[in-house]
Design a protein around this motif. Structure first.
Motif, PDB file in Angstrom:
ATOM      1  N   LEU A 199       0.879  -1.112   0.136  1.00  0.00           N
ATOM      2  CA  LEU A 199       0.064  -0.026   0.035  1.00  0.00           C
ATOM      3  C   LEU A 199       0.820   1.209  -0.030  1.00  0.00           C
ATOM      4  N   ARG A 200       2.003   1.242   0.821  1.00  0.00           N
ATOM      5  CA  ARG A 200       2.934   2.367   0.731  1.00  0.00           C
ATOM      6  C   ARG A 200       3.454   2.718  -0.479  1.00  0.00           C
ATOM      7  N   GLN A 201       3.777   1.586  -1.223  1.00  0.00           N
ATOM      8  CA  GLN A 201       4.514   1.617  -2.634  1.00  0.00           C
ATOM      9  C   GLN A 201       3.289   2.209  -3.531  1.00  0.00           C
ATOM     10  N   TYR A 202       1.984   1.700  -3.339  1.00  0.00           N
ATOM     11  CA  TYR A 202       1.186   2.257  -4.196  1.00  0.00           C
ATOM     12  C   TYR A 202       0.716   3.890  -3.764  1.00  0.00           C
ATOM     13  N   GLY A 203       0.937   4.302  -2.692  1.00  0.00           N
ATOM     14  CA  GLY A 203       0.789   5.526  -2.085  1.00  0.00           C
ATOM     15  C   GLY A 203       2.111   6.530  -2.763  1.00  0.00           C
ATOM     16  N   LYS A 204       3.291   6.029  -2.988  1.00  0.00           N
ATOM     17  CA  LYS A 204       4.260   6.634  -3.524  1.00  0.00           C
ATOM     18  C   LYS A 204       4.037   6.586  -4.972  1.00  0.00           C
ATOM     19  N   LEU A 205       3.435   5.757  -5.768  1.00  0.00           N
ATOM     20  CA  LEU A 205       3.241   5.752  -7.089  1.00  0.00           C
ATOM     21  C   LEU A 205       2.193   6.669  -7.359  1.00  0.00           C
ATOM     22  N   THR A 206       1.115   6.876  -6.405  1.00  0.00           N
ATOM     23  CA  THR A 206      -0.169   7.862  -6.915  1.00  0.00           C
ATOM     24  C   THR A 206       0.164   9.208  -6.003  1.00  0.00           C
ATOM     25  N   ASN A 207       1.253   9.393  -5.233  1.00  0.00           N
ATOM     26  CA  ASN A 207       1.363  10.514  -4.349  1.00  0.00           C
ATOM     27  C   ASN A 207       0.394  10.902  -3.615  1.00  0.00           C
ATOM     28  N   SER A 208      -0.395   9.853  -2.955  1.00  0.00           N
ATOM     29  CA  SER A 208      -1.312  10.046  -2.059  1.00  0.00           C
ATOM     30  C   SER A 208      -0.871   9.899  -0.620  1.00  0.00           C
ATOM     31  N   ARG A 209      -1.011  10.726   0.103  1.00  0.00           N
ATOM     32  CA  ARG A 209      -1.063  10.658   1.756  1.00  0.00           C
ATOM     33  C   ARG A 209      -1.770   9.830   2.298  1.00  0.00           C
ATOM     34  N   TYR A 210      -3.054   9.452   1.793  1.00  0.00           N
ATOM     35  CA  TYR A 210      -3.987   8.545   2.297  1.00  0.00           C
ATOM     36  C   TYR A 210      -3.380   7.341   2.883  1.00  0.00           C
ATOM     37  N   TYR A 211      -2.697   6.730   1.968  1.00  0.00           N
ATOM     38  CA  TYR A 211      -2.182   5.128   1.841  1.00  0.00           C
ATOM     39  C   TYR A 211      -1.107   5.138   3.023  1.00  0.00           C
ATOM     40  N   TYR A 212      -0.200   6.334   3.189  1.00  0.00           N
ATOM     41  CA  TYR A 212       0.681   6.388   4.367  1.00  0.00           C
ATOM     42  C   TYR A 212       0.074   6.464   5.660  1.00  0.00           C
TER      43      TYR A 212
END
Length: 409
Positions: free
Chosen positions: A260-273
């Protein structure tokens, strides 16, 4: 027909010309009667057009325009009448209702989509006859091999049961709708396939079929990789992570949260972190007793507007960390800030939030207020009563047992 008649400045009486009654023509123009082919041929001749012009193109063009307008209204988040959140659905019903008799006898996509939106809107306005338009729309979609729209109707029907917390009924409705589409042999496109997998996994988790749900999630993730379609991948990983937390599987939890953190990094989304740190902090509290570490991990997300949807979880986890640090009164103040949103229906969403009552009870027990401790522990038990078995449900039982024992002493 009416448009052409007015363009040519022909009265109903002139159009009838003794072949059809003026009253019948009025009913036809107002979509309250269907003309026979003989009558239609006469009307077309009087208007100077081909019969096909009345049957197809003009009607389809107008229907397509109506679909566009109706979809725009249906998905509008804010509406001019802020005092009535259901006004847009009432307006949709008012727009489509006069056309219902006409469109229910058509077999085109436009008619099916209007029937679908009409059925949804009838449901939201509290009408009793909302299922009939959806059944008709579903039949047209199956005829046209549009599985994505049939799947949407099936999801809507099952989610109605889910919103009532009828989890087994929701799964049964979903599987019935899914089987119906598979039985027709229509092609199921990748996005629809992933929707099916996500919904089935979520419903199976809700009824306690965790192992089956994880199998479905992992198969869907592999399917996404193979087809390079990462649709709903974040929701699938989030569901798997929540299952791992509920079942105290730390290694699996770390695995899914890393993804999920990798996905957050890919989408530049704070939510997943934030989501990942929140579940990590919860595991620290419930399994490791690392209260200060947990508090430091989630402190930055307190009252963060970017993650509003999981704000109640942040308050709960902070309150639990403060309890572990023996700051009982401050812990209660944070636990009381966490309100359960109306749109939270899944047992996993609710389980973590309901721990707020458990920890309020424990705080009051520590403060010597046995009456409030018992009241909150009883409320926690009631909340978990119809939930699948989990660590949190057991914690509710053991907490009340502990409180009753303390009171007895």
């Amino acid at each position: 027909m009416r448009k052409l008649r007015k363009e040519k400045k022909i009265t109903l009486e002139e159009l009838a010309s003794g072949k059809i009654t003026k009253g019948m023509l009025s009913l036809i123009e107002n979509n309250k009667a269907q003309p026979s082919m003989e009558s239609l041929s006469h009307i077309a001749k009087q208007l100077g057009v081909n019969t096909a012009d009345l049957l197809k193109e003009e009607n389809k063009e107008e229907l397509r325009s109506l679909v566009d307008k109706t979809e725009a209204l249906y998905f509008l988040e804010s509406y001019e009448d802020n005092h009535d959140s259901f006004q847009k659905y009432k307006d949709i019903v008012a727009h489509i209702e006069p056309l219902f008799e006409q469109i229910q006898h058509n077999s085109g996509y436009e008619s099916a989509r209007l029937l679908e939106l009409y059925g949804y809107s009838l449901y939201f306005t509290g009408a009793e006859n909302w299922k009939a338009p959806l059944e008709k729309a579903d039949g047209i979609y199956n005829y046209l091999n549009i599985s994505s729209r049939s799947a949407s109707i099936g999801s809507f029907l099952s989610n109605i049961e889910f919103s009532k917390k009828n989890y087994h009924e929701a799964l049964a409705v979903f599987l019935k709708e899914k089987e119906k589409i598979i039985r027709t042999g229509v092609y199921i496109e990748p996005l629809t396939y992933l929707n099916y997998n996500y919904n089935e996994a979520v419903f199976r988790l809700a009824v306690g079929e965790g192992n089956k749900a994880i199998e479905i999630i992992e198969a869907a993730v592999e399917y996404s990789k193979k087809h390079k379609i990462f649709y709903r991948i974040d929701e699938l990983l989030s569901a798997a992570a929540s299952y791992s937390l509920i079942n105290r599987d730390k290694s699996k939890l770390e695995y899914y949260l890393d993804k999920l953190r990798q996905y957050g990094k890919l989408t530049n989304s704070r939510y997943y972190y934030a989501f990942s740190d929140l579940l990590t902090a919860e595991m620290m509290i419930s399994s490791e007793g690392k209260y200060e570490n947990a508090l430091r991990l989630i402190e930055e997300y307190v009252d963060d507007a970017e993650i509003k949807i999981i704000e109640p979880y942040v308050y709960i986890v902070k309150g639990k960390a403060l309890f572990g640090m023996e700051r009982y009164r401050v812990a209660i103040s944070w636990l009381e800030k966490a309100e359960v949103p109306d749109y939270f229906n899944h047992p996993y969403d609710l389980s973590l939030l309901y721990t707020g009552e458990i920890y309020k009870a424990l705080c009051y027990l520590k403060l010597g207020n046995n009456e409030k401790a018992l009241w909150h522990s009883t409320l926690a038990l009631e909340n978990y009563r119809d939930m699948p078995d989990s660590y949190y449900k057991q914690l509710a039982y053991t907490t009340q047992k502990r409180i009753l024992e303390e009171i007895a002493l």
